[in-house]
Write an enzyme that holds these catalytic residues in place. Sequence first.
Site, PDB file in Angstrom:
ATOM      1  N   SER A 233       0.778  -1.236   0.000  1.00 14.46           N
ATOM      2  CA  SER A 233       0.000   0.000   0.000  1.00 14.46           C
ATOM      3  C   SER A 233       0.812   1.289   0.000  1.00 14.46           C
ATOM      4  O   SER A 233       0.247   2.374  -0.027  1.00 14.46           O
ATOM      5  CB  SER A 233      -0.957   0.020   1.195  1.00 14.46           C
ATOM      6  OG  SER A 233      -0.249   0.022   2.412  1.00 14.46           O
ATOM      7  N   LYS A 278      -5.274   3.986   9.004  1.00 14.22           N
ATOM      8  CA  LYS A 278      -4.269   4.805   8.335  1.00 14.22           C
ATOM      9  C   LYS A 278      -4.641   6.284   8.410  1.00 14.22           C
ATOM     10  O   LYS A 278      -3.765   7.140   8.563  1.00 14.22           O
ATOM     11  CB  LYS A 278      -4.101   4.350   6.881  1.00 14.22           C
ATOM     12  CG  LYS A 278      -3.525   2.951   6.779  1.00 14.22           C
ATOM     13  CD  LYS A 278      -3.308   2.520   5.339  1.00 14.22           C
ATOM     14  CE  LYS A 278      -2.663   1.145   5.312  1.00 14.22           C
ATOM     15  NZ  LYS A 278      -2.360   0.675   3.952  1.00 14.22           N
TER      16      LYS A 278
END
EC number: 3.4.21.53
Length: 336
Positions: A233, A278
């Site tokens: 990611s 996140k």
Amino acid sequence: MTLLAALVPVLVLGVVGSAVTVPFVALGPGPTFNTLGEVEGKQVVDVQGAPIDPTTGNLNMTTVSVRDGLNIFEAFGLWADGRYGLRPRAEVYPPGVPREQVDKSNQQDFKDSEDNAELAALHYLKYPTTVKLRTVTPDGPAKDLLRVGDELVSVDGKPVTTSQNFISTVQGDKPDAVVSFVIRRDGAEQTVPVKLGARPEDSTKGYLGVSPEEVPQGPIKVTFNLADIGGPSAGLMFSLALIDKLSSGNLNGGKFIAGTGTIDPDGKVGPIGGIQYKMMAARDAGAETFLVPADNCNEAKERTPSGLRLVRVDTLTSAVQSLEAITSGKDTPTCG
């Protein structure tokens, strides 16, 4: 005796609660890293062999922390905290698969994301690249004809420009077909015909037994210096950092930008897991803007931390355009 009888269940609960682990892991905000900055004295994205433009501000990649081996009390405490979520351990560490194998796979995903990020940025900046052979299978049809490091110039008269272009050219060929390669080896071009074999898993399809890799032309060398990070990611933020360093001006306008997203060599941004954690990590670190993969937008907009602006991106080009818009005070695509 009455007091002792009342204490026994409490003591038993205390022992069981602290000694027995639960089949869950806790996911939560992980560390963030400024891809324009340094870690342990090294540039996170280090570029050699090309002029580097000074950068300011932040382009932070974000991570998710995974806490394993939780006892009952720890699991309940993290759940009650509100910043963590419990997931069945089998979703993160599949049964029958050693922990070391899972970690190794995650690390390989991270390495692949670095390679894809580099290529996506170089393609965006129109840097020239070449396609070379990364592996040649020892028992494959090409084993005595092609070598690791051979540069692929053309296949059956079609120029080879990217790894995917090469794969697309040969993947439709049948067994026993003869494929004509023009390669560059030791600075000289030569033509090499290779007769295809049959794929072990599907005898109706041709098999060459090589794998390509696309690398930059010239002296430029990019090194990513983050260890002990897994998963794919970070790709988008790595690409943006590389573009910022190799182009003039500040891509982020000196602001604190964070984000996430996978990326492929063509610059397509893909979804990731743990978006809510996140975003928390980014806001905790001081970010005011967060780049969200388009496919994560629905989830992200329902869990947005206060004060964090979401910007929807689906390609590297759209991400760059949004950063330029933020710098100039213009509107950007959102998840709203």
